[in-house]
Design a protein around this motif. Structure first.
Motif, PDB file in Angstrom:
ATOM      1  N   ARG A  24     -20.914  50.958  33.447  1.00 54.43           N
ATOM      2  CA  ARG A  24     -21.763  50.134  32.600  1.00 54.43           C
ATOM      3  C   ARG A  24     -22.683  49.276  33.468  1.00 54.43           C
ATOM      4  O   ARG A  24     -22.258  48.747  34.477  1.00 54.43           O
ATOM      5  CB  ARG A  24     -20.898  49.243  31.711  1.00 54.43           C
ATOM      6  CG  ARG A  24     -21.724  48.471  30.742  1.00 54.43           C
ATOM      7  CD  ARG A  24     -20.878  47.728  29.769  1.00 54.43           C
ATOM      8  NE  ARG A  24     -21.792  47.078  28.833  1.00 54.43           N
ATOM      9  CZ  ARG A  24     -21.414  46.424  27.784  1.00 54.43           C
ATOM     10  NH1 ARG A  24     -20.151  46.336  27.499  1.00 54.43           N
ATOM     11  NH2 ARG A  24     -22.290  45.862  26.997  1.00 54.43           N
ATOM     12  N   TRP A  25     -23.910  49.153  33.096  1.00 51.16           N
ATOM     13  CA  TRP A  25     -24.986  48.391  33.722  1.00 51.16           C
ATOM     14  C   TRP A  25     -25.679  49.137  34.851  1.00 51.16           C
ATOM     15  O   TRP A  25     -26.819  48.821  35.185  1.00 51.16           O
ATOM     16  CB  TRP A  25     -24.521  47.025  34.252  1.00 51.16           C
ATOM     17  CG  TRP A  25     -23.987  46.127  33.198  1.00 51.16           C
ATOM     18  CD1 TRP A  25     -22.686  45.767  33.024  1.00 51.16           C
ATOM     19  CD2 TRP A  25     -24.718  45.480  32.163  1.00 51.16           C
ATOM     20  NE1 TRP A  25     -22.560  44.942  31.941  1.00 51.16           N
ATOM     21  CE2 TRP A  25     -23.806  44.747  31.389  1.00 51.16           C
ATOM     22  CE3 TRP A  25     -26.071  45.460  31.806  1.00 51.16           C
ATOM     23  CZ2 TRP A  25     -24.186  43.995  30.299  1.00 51.16           C
ATOM     24  CZ3 TRP A  25     -26.450  44.707  30.717  1.00 51.16           C
ATOM     25  CH2 TRP A  25     -25.514  43.994  29.981  1.00 51.16           C
ATOM     26  N   LEU A  47     -31.160  41.406  32.716  1.00 48.55           N
ATOM     27  CA  LEU A  47     -30.086  42.185  32.098  1.00 48.55           C
ATOM     28  C   LEU A  47     -29.014  41.329  31.447  1.00 48.55           C
ATOM     29  O   LEU A  47     -28.208  41.830  30.664  1.00 48.55           O
ATOM     30  CB  LEU A  47     -29.434  43.097  33.147  1.00 48.55           C
ATOM     31  CG  LEU A  47     -30.358  44.147  33.764  1.00 48.55           C
ATOM     32  CD1 LEU A  47     -29.657  44.855  34.918  1.00 48.55           C
ATOM     33  CD2 LEU A  47     -30.801  45.142  32.704  1.00 48.55           C
ATOM     34  N   VAL A  49     -26.413  40.294  32.777  1.00 50.42           N
ATOM     35  CA  VAL A  49     -25.159  40.868  33.249  1.00 50.42           C
ATOM     36  C   VAL A  49     -24.405  39.784  34.023  1.00 50.42           C
ATOM     37  O   VAL A  49     -25.034  38.980  34.723  1.00 50.42           O
ATOM     38  CB  VAL A  49     -25.442  42.114  34.134  1.00 50.42           C
ATOM     39  CG1 VAL A  49     -26.301  41.783  35.318  1.00 50.42           C
ATOM     40  CG2 VAL A  49     -24.161  42.790  34.585  1.00 50.42           C
ATOM     41  N   LEU A  54     -22.797  42.345  38.468  1.00 53.19           N
ATOM     42  CA  LEU A  54     -24.035  42.724  39.144  1.00 53.19           C
ATOM     43  C   LEU A  54     -23.796  42.888  40.645  1.00 53.19           C
ATOM     44  O   LEU A  54     -24.258  43.866  41.249  1.00 53.19           O
ATOM     45  CB  LEU A  54     -25.131  41.695  38.880  1.00 53.19           C
ATOM     46  CG  LEU A  54     -26.477  41.953  39.541  1.00 53.19           C
ATOM     47  CD1 LEU A  54     -27.058  43.309  39.121  1.00 53.19           C
ATOM     48  CD2 LEU A  54     -27.445  40.827  39.209  1.00 53.19           C
TER      49      LEU A  54
END
Length: 184
Positions: A24-25, A47, A49, A54
């Motif tokens: 994910r991401w 994002l 995030v 990250l």
């Protein structure tokens, strides 16, 4: 419980690829790198995030040779796609095209890609609609499409910058020390 990064018992090329870009991401980070996002804070703000996630994703992409860390201005480093990372463009483009087709934004695609040489749109297969040639990612401009939502006054700097046409693989935002000069 954290899921393992590897696909035990799977040895195909897709499973090996997913071990690098399947979390994910990760593909959104890669997409943003194509759009010119370079600094940790830009990825984090755009994002939304978590910073620990990250950091983990950027570390994985850097260790895998998809991104590289380069000296930036001052003590801060920037991230840039390597040749291996740029080779992911067809996959990123294909997934974006698939999303536009099956999960469209109201009004049409949020972003469109244009061939720099003749300013014509690029089709789903990455070919220029005017000259018919396959367009390398470095020769593309990303521009807001008909389904793009306007960047509001509270938009993060990356979202605001993406509201204007921009050549892929070039830094999206100037370094903060240079903003005063650019904004005047």
């Amino acid at each position: 419980m954290t899921l393992p990064r590897d696909y035990g018992g799977q040895s195909c090329a897709l499973s090996r690829s997913m071990e690098i870009v399947g979390e994910r991401w990760t593909l959104l980070i890669v997409r943003d790198a194509f759009h010119g996002v370079r600094r940790f804070g830009e990825f984090a703000a755009h994002l939304s995030v978590p910073r620990a996630v990250l950091t983990d994703r950027l570390t994985t992409l850097t260790r895998a040779g998809v991104l590289e860390r380069r000296p930036g201005t001052g003590r801060r480093e920037v991230y840039a796609l390597t040749a291996k990372g740029v080779a992911l463009w067809p996959a990123v483009r294909a997934l974006s095209t698939w999303g536009d087709r099956f999960y469209p934004a109201e009004g049409g695609p949020r972003r469109v890609y244009v061939h720099v040489a003749d300013e014509a749109p690029v089709d789903e297969d990455g070919r220029c609609t005017a000259c018919g040639g396959h367009v390398p990612v470095a020769d593309l401009v990303v521009a807001p499409g008909p389904g793009a939502a306007p960047a509001g006054p509270d938009a993060d700097p990356v979202t605001a910058a993406l509201a204007r046409p921009h050549r892929l693989l070039t830094p999206l935002l100037p370094h903060p020390a240079h903003r005063e000069v650019v904004e005047r």
